[in-house]
Design an enzyme around this catalytic site. Structure first.
Site, PDB file in Angstrom:
ATOM      1  N   GLU A 166     -49.665   7.298  57.630  1.00 19.34           N
ATOM      2  CA  GLU A 166     -49.444   8.032  56.381  1.00 19.34           C
ATOM      3  C   GLU A 166     -50.065   9.416  56.469  1.00 19.34           C
ATOM      4  O   GLU A 166     -51.181   9.583  56.991  1.00 19.34           O
ATOM      5  CB  GLU A 166     -50.038   7.282  55.198  1.00 19.34           C
ATOM      6  CG  GLU A 166     -49.732   7.938  53.867  1.00 19.34           C
ATOM      7  CD  GLU A 166     -50.308   7.192  52.692  1.00 19.34           C
ATOM      8  OE1 GLU A 166     -49.645   7.150  51.642  1.00 19.34           O
ATOM      9  OE2 GLU A 166     -51.417   6.645  52.810  1.00 19.34           O
ATOM     10  N   GLU A 181     -46.498  11.704  52.264  1.00 23.10           N
ATOM     11  CA  GLU A 181     -46.809  11.829  50.836  1.00 23.10           C
ATOM     12  C   GLU A 181     -46.812  13.330  50.558  1.00 23.10           C
ATOM     13  O   GLU A 181     -47.806  14.016  50.774  1.00 23.10           O
ATOM     14  CB  GLU A 181     -48.162  11.193  50.535  1.00 23.10           C
ATOM     15  CG  GLU A 181     -48.139   9.681  50.483  1.00 23.10           C
ATOM     16  CD  GLU A 181     -47.332   9.164  49.306  1.00 23.10           C
ATOM     17  OE1 GLU A 181     -47.411   9.761  48.211  1.00 23.10           O
ATOM     18  OE2 GLU A 181     -46.606   8.178  49.479  1.00 23.10           O
ATOM     19  N   HIS A 230     -57.070  13.449  50.875  1.00 22.68           N
ATOM     20  CA  HIS A 230     -56.772  12.613  49.714  1.00 22.68           C
ATOM     21  C   HIS A 230     -56.850  13.496  48.481  1.00 22.68           C
ATOM     22  O   HIS A 230     -57.936  13.859  48.033  1.00 22.68           O
ATOM     23  CB  HIS A 230     -57.757  11.440  49.621  1.00 22.68           C
ATOM     24  CG  HIS A 230     -57.263  10.318  48.770  1.00 22.68           C
ATOM     25  ND1 HIS A 230     -57.808  10.012  47.549  1.00 22.68           N
ATOM     26  CD2 HIS A 230     -56.257   9.428  48.960  1.00 22.68           C
ATOM     27  CE1 HIS A 230     -57.168   8.984  47.020  1.00 22.68           C
ATOM     28  NE2 HIS A 230     -56.224   8.606  47.855  1.00 22.68           N
ATOM     29  N   HIS A 282     -52.602   2.856  55.890  1.00 22.41           N
ATOM     30  CA  HIS A 282     -52.664   3.605  54.623  1.00 22.41           C
ATOM     31  C   HIS A 282     -53.757   4.663  54.729  1.00 22.41           C
ATOM     32  O   HIS A 282     -54.822   4.415  55.305  1.00 22.41           O
ATOM     33  CB  HIS A 282     -52.969   2.645  53.471  1.00 22.41           C
ATOM     34  CG  HIS A 282     -53.141   3.309  52.145  1.00 22.41           C
ATOM     35  ND1 HIS A 282     -52.128   3.980  51.507  1.00 22.41           N
ATOM     36  CD2 HIS A 282     -54.227   3.405  51.321  1.00 22.41           C
ATOM     37  CE1 HIS A 282     -52.557   4.452  50.355  1.00 22.41           C
ATOM     38  NE2 HIS A 282     -53.824   4.131  50.221  1.00 22.41           N
ATOM     39  N   ASN A 283     -53.478   5.860  54.170  1.00 24.03           N
ATOM     40  CA  ASN A 283     -54.471   6.945  54.227  1.00 24.03           C
ATOM     41  C   ASN A 283     -55.050   7.079  55.640  1.00 24.03           C
ATOM     42  O   ASN A 283     -56.268   7.098  55.842  1.00 24.03           O
ATOM     43  CB  ASN A 283     -55.616   6.691  53.238  1.00 24.03           C
ATOM     44  CG  ASN A 283     -55.184   6.880  51.792  1.00 24.03           C
ATOM     45  OD1 ASN A 283     -54.119   7.424  51.516  1.00 24.03           O
ATOM     46  ND2 ASN A 283     -56.004   6.427  50.867  1.00 24.03           N
ATOM     47  N   ASP A 338     -50.815  12.568  53.862  1.00 22.53           N
ATOM     48  CA  ASP A 338     -50.828  13.161  52.523  1.00 22.53           C
ATOM     49  C   ASP A 338     -50.887  14.678  52.664  1.00 22.53           C
ATOM     50  O   ASP A 338     -51.886  15.220  53.136  1.00 22.53           O
ATOM     51  CB  ASP A 338     -52.039  12.665  51.732  1.00 22.53           C
ATOM     52  CG  ASP A 338     -51.836  11.258  51.203  1.00 22.53           C
ATOM     53  OD1 ASP A 338     -50.891  10.594  51.649  1.00 22.53           O
ATOM     54  OD2 ASP A 338     -52.626  10.818  50.352  1.00 22.53           O
TER      55      ASP A 338
END
Length: 501
Positions: free
Chosen positions: A96, A145, A111, A66-67, A98
């Site tokens: 991931e 994302e 983020h 994640h992230n 973003d």
């Protein structure tokens, strides 16, 4: 062949040349054996890929991050290419990304709406392409994302195709609408995009086949319909078409998902919603994850990038239980230990009772036909090279698994004489579902003022635990080996189950 000859052949690698006078093993040779992979607590056969890798992707737990771009917290921490490199080297198979609009039509990764630093999408893809298949040849999933504008999404698609080239999957493997997901072996050294997709795979395959036959009339009709709805489209065709087997779908409720979702559709749930669905759904949630991949991610309120316990959701068959790899602690110990299995390839095959449609398994009620538990005994004999002189030493044994298989037990505190404490203490456990159980052994220093200090740990699936006299080589909080630090143990268990020892 006589026992003497067999002994010589087996023991030869552990003796120095001058000591190989007969079949007897010297003290140094015996110590070398105990500290070798043959004497390790971890089954050395499991250092290689030994599981069946030809089943659908939904039948595997997939090591997920994640992230991934973050190397610190998610509020003001740094974003770095290193996050992707270190995660992939750690066996991660789902990263991931973003994506947000950046200057000069170049998407950036960070983020969103925080003070974390920025890196370019193009450099992220370059780094992933460089490192993706060094540790494992099995497929890597890029979880997008996507917060970019229409035009910058086109830039994303262009970078993905130009940088990843032929390793990027752009259509189904057989050119037809999938009725089940392909296997890790089918997708060796391929990149899969998880993200939003406009329209259906069926329409795109029909269009593709038509274009191959020179179907100009169909193409004109398609273009006209696209032109009419272009203003409503949020994802450009260039990026949408790269999503093949992992189309992101909103999860409303379990009943709707089971009735409506195809095998190539998947949902992402935060940890809180996932626990509610799993607790309420039980065996139905396990049934859903037989054919559909589910990704779980930490709550946004974890601004320190802390993690939840991944075992709680592996128990329900959730394949992609994503964690913050940059944050040390028990959850990451469990993740690294769990995916140490099967050659650290990032894919671990689910137990057969989780993939068999005739078996109604639920972790809250794990008793079903043919189940036999395991009685486990661990004799903590001693520890070696434990660098702590400010207090006593304890060894804590933890079992993590289905709700009935969560235990913690520890030795009495022992003075650390010469950095080699001795206990000779036995800890007992009963494990009902050993296929889902994880054993964690932690060596801790205990001092009056500073409290407890982690001095080393080893975490591994119970199905990889070897019985007999064993050494456990200790790791630090980040999963790196601590040179010379070990636990010496005697392990036994009684079971009617074949655990592939």
């Amino acid at each position: 062949m006589s026992w003497t000859i067999v002994s010589i052949l087996l023991l030869k690698p552990f003796e120095r040349p001058l000591q190989r006078k007969d079949a007897r093993l010297s003290y140094d040779g015996f110590l070398a054996y105990l500290l070798s992979p043959d004497g390790d607590i971890f089954n050395k056969k499991h250092h290689s890929v030994y599981q069946d890798m030809n089943q659908p992707l939904s039948n595997y737990f997939i090591n997920s991050s994640h992230n991934t771009y973050l190397v610190q917290d998610q509020l003001v921490g740094a974003s770095s290419i290193q996050g992707y490199l270190s995660s992939l080297r750690d066996g991660c198979r789902c990263v991931e990304i973003d994506c947000w609009d950046g200057p000069q039509n170049e998407p950036i990764v960070y983020h969103g709406k925080t003070l974390t630093s920025r890196i370019t999408f193009r450099n992220v893809i370059r780094a992933i392409n460089q490192e993706a298949f060094v540790i494992s040849k099995f497929p890597v999933v890029l979880s997008l994302e996507n917060h970019c504008s229409f035009e910058q999404q086109k830039t994303m698609a262009r970078h993905l195709k130009n940088i990843l080239g032929k390793r990027l999957l752009t259509t189904t493997l057989d050119g037809d609408v999938p009725h089940q997901l392909p296997s890790p072996s089918d997708l060796r050294e391929r990149f899969l995009i998880k993200g939003k997709r406009v329209g259906s795979i069926k329409d795109d395959i029909r269009k593709y086949k038509s274009s191959m036959k020179g179907g100009t009339r169909v193409e004109k009709e398609e273009k006209q319909s696209q032109g009419a709805s272009h203003k409503l489209q949020t994802v450009p065709e260039e990026l949408s078409n790269l999503v093949v087997y992992m189309k992101s779908i909103h999860f409303n409720d379990l009943a709707s998902a089971q009735a409506e979702q195809k095998c190539y559709m998947m949902s992402s749930l935060n940890e809180s919603k996932a626990k509610k669905v799993s607790t309420a759904g039980g065996a139905n949630f396990v049934s859903y994850t037989r054919s559909n991949i589910v990704r779980i991610y930490p709550l946004q309120t974890r601004i320190d990038s802390s993690n939840y316990n991944p075992v709680d959701l592996w128990n329900y068959g959730c394949q992609m239980v994503a964690l913050n790899f940059q944050t040390a602690g028990i959850p990451m110990d469990l993740n690294r230990g769990f995916f140490r299995n099967n050659g650290r390839c990032g894919y671990v095959l689910k137990p057969s009772f989780m993939t068999d449609g005739h078996c109604k398994f639920s972790p809250d009620q794990p008793t079903f036909s043919g189940r036999k538990g395991v009685e486990l005994g661990i004799k903590i004999i001693s520890a070696q090279n434990i660098q702590f002189s400010r207090g006593d030493i304890v060894v804590r044994a933890e079992v993590h698994g289905v709700p009935d298989d969560n235990y913690t037990s520890e030795t009495i505190p022992m003075e650390n004489k010469c950095y080699n404490p001795t206990w000779n203490e036995v800890l007992y456990f009963t494990i009902r579902v050993p296929e889902l159980a994880i054993l964690r052994l932690a060596v801790e220093g205990r001092a009056f003022i500073i409290g407890r200090t982690l001095l080393g740990q080893v975490t591994l699936p119970f199905t990889s635990v070897k019985s007999g006299f064993r050494h456990a080589h200790l790791l630090d909080k980040d999963g790196s080996p601590i040179l010379g630090s070990t636990l010496f143990l005697y392990i036994w268990y009684h079971s009617r189950m074949d655990l592939e020892q």
